[in-house]
Motif scaffolding. Structure first.
Motif, PDB file in Angstrom:
ATOM      1  N   UNK A  90       0.837  -1.211   0.000  1.00 19.44           N
ATOM      2  CA  UNK A  90       0.000   0.000   0.000  1.00 19.44           C
ATOM      3  C   UNK A  90       0.868   1.256   0.000  1.00 19.44           C
ATOM      4  N   UNK A  91       0.338   2.319  -0.599  1.00 23.25           N
ATOM      5  CA  UNK A  91       1.037   3.595  -0.580  1.00 23.25           C
ATOM      6  C   UNK A  91       2.021   3.800  -1.704  1.00 23.25           C
ATOM      7  N   UNK A  92       2.084   2.879  -2.674  1.00 23.87           N
ATOM      8  CA  UNK A  92       3.045   3.011  -3.771  1.00 23.87           C
ATOM      9  C   UNK A  92       2.529   3.894  -4.907  1.00 23.87           C
ATOM     10  N   UNK A  93       1.206   4.102  -4.951  1.00 19.80           N
ATOM     11  CA  UNK A  93       0.596   4.826  -6.074  1.00 19.80           C
ATOM     12  C   UNK A  93       0.061   6.173  -5.611  1.00 19.80           C
ATOM     13  N   UNK A  94       0.422   7.213  -6.348  1.00 19.31           N
ATOM     14  CA  UNK A  94      -0.057   8.570  -6.084  1.00 19.31           C
ATOM     15  C   UNK A  94      -0.722   9.090  -7.352  1.00 19.31           C
ATOM     16  N   UNK A  95      -1.827   9.784  -7.188  1.00 19.91           N
ATOM     17  CA  UNK A  95      -2.569  10.350  -8.318  1.00 19.91           C
ATOM     18  C   UNK A  95      -2.684  11.865  -8.113  1.00 19.91           C
ATOM     19  N   UNK A  96      -2.321  12.629  -9.148  1.00 22.74           N
ATOM     20  CA  UNK A  96      -2.311  14.090  -9.047  1.00 22.74           C
ATOM     21  C   UNK A  96      -3.173  14.688 -10.156  1.00 22.74           C
ATOM     22  N   UNK A  97      -3.991  15.649  -9.766  1.00 19.69           N
ATOM     23  CA  UNK A  97      -4.853  16.394 -10.697  1.00 19.69           C
ATOM     24  C   UNK A  97      -5.799  15.492 -11.477  1.00 19.69           C
TER      25      UNK A  97
END
Length: 380
Positions: A42-49
């Motif tokens: 968990x926590x490996x993926x970040x999504x921006x905008x």
């Protein structure tokens, strides 16, 4: 992933305005193998905008867990939450909304993002990813071809060793960046002085007009001194970098200005502009959808330079929403001072929503109007 189940609410909804598009689908398809590699921890993926949640919810549908997200408009953040609920995700399973910064990006190995139209916004975001994400991070940044430019490759190349370009599909494309450079730290937010106005402007990337003062705001400030001169407070609606709020507070030493904007970047910039001009203690800034944080009939002066687009969509519904918010918050007899592109012909709309409207000033491009709030009807 059922993209048709997604909605834009509470953002503007109208025929032809979708909550997901071909660029969202292409970003998810191009990142599918990368998402599969990091699906476990968990926590490996970040999504921006992410506009309304298609990317974050699509990544979760592909197996990502502990997804962290940052969306600039508060309406997009709320739309994602509503769409997650609509799809049946438990509260503790939903993407976590965080401010743009180290906490959002620490340890990220895959970043999915919509390419912003502003190169400054892309530069600030790319610099933060390169500085705080994992050294093996891969960034999948996509958008519609009509909103992309070769300069975007150059901006990403400033922060990453490698930038690959995917094949176009359905008028969309994805840039894939990897190998974060170890170089100078990001210089955002930036500041610049406007000598004509005597104002220092501080702005994060992507804020309307950046560290400058747009010509509509400049025209408005030239006549704003006559706006409800005895008001004890004023509202700067859709405040952007906070130029109007700082100018009003400086020109009226006893005035408290309540500024608001739905943009996180604007809401972070406006207090910095106020402090840079020595009026930080009299400018209150809130990230909000319109004036939802202020009570009915509570203000005598609202000032507005209304945006006329929601992301890439041009629609009069945005101005209508802001005019209605101003009307609700204005006390009877209070005034909305508004600057707008003359070709938009907002005066009948202002008359209908707010009240009697007079022209204060006009030049070849802009009109400034003052709309007085009608007294409430005894039957209302």
């Amino acid at each position: 992933m059922d993209f048709d189940a997604l909605r834009r609410h509470p953002d503007l909804e109208a025929p032809g305005l979708a909550a997901a598009d071909a660029a969202d689908r292409l970003i998810l398809d191009e990142s599918a193998s990368a998402l599969a590699e990091v699906a476990g921890p968990p926590g490996s993926v970040v999504v921006i905008d992410d506009a309304y949640g298609a990317l974050a919810l699509g990544a979760m549908d592909a197996g990502a867990r502990g997804v962290r997200v940052h969306q600039d408009p508060v309406t997009g953040e709320r739309a994602l939450a509503e769409n997650a609920e609509r799809l049946g995700l438990a509260v503790d399973e939903r993407p976590a909304a965080l401010p743009l910064g180290a906490g959002l990006l620490a340890g990220a190995r895959v970043v999915l993002m919509r390419l912003p139209r502003s190169l400054d916004r892309l530069d600030e975001v790319a610099g933060l990813i390169a500085t705080h994400a994992s050294t093996d991070v891969r960034v999948f940044a996509g958008g519609r071809l009509k909103h992309m430019s070769l300069a975007m490759n150059d901006v990403l190349g400033r922060w990453f060793e490698r930038v690959d370009v995917t094949h176009a599909r359905q008028k969309s494309r994805v840039l894939v960046a990897s190998g974060p450079r170890q170089g100078p730290a990001s210089d955002w937010p930036r500041s610049a002085r406007d000598d004509e106005l005597g104002i220092e402007v501080v702005a994060h990337g992507g804020v309307f007009a950046g560290t400058g003062v747009d010509i509509g705001t400049r025209f408005l400030l030239g006549v704003l001194g006559d706006a409800v001169p005895d008001a004890a407070t004023a509202v700067d609606l859709a405040c952007g970098s906070g130029v109007v709020a700082a100018w009003l507070a400086r020109e009226r030493p006893r005035l408290v200005v309540r500024a608001s904007d739905r943009s996180a970047a604007a809401a972070a910039s406006a207090p910095l502009t106020a402090v840079a001009n020595g009026v930080g203690e009299r400018v209150e800034v809130t990230r909000a959808d319109g004036l939802e944080h202020l009570p009915d009939a509570s203000e005598r002066l609202v000032v507005l330079n209304p945006p006329f687009h929601s992301d890439a969509a041009v629609h009069t519904g945005i101005a209508t929403h802001l005019f209605a918010e101003a009307a609700r918050v204005l006390a009877p007899g209070g005034e909305l001072w508004c600057v707008w592109n003359s070709h938009l012909r907002y005066r009948p709309l202002l008359e209908r929503i707010v009240g009697p409207t007079r022209q204060v000033a006009r030049n070849p491009k802009f009109t400034v109007t003052a709309s007085a709030r009608r007294a409430a009807s005894p039957l209302s």
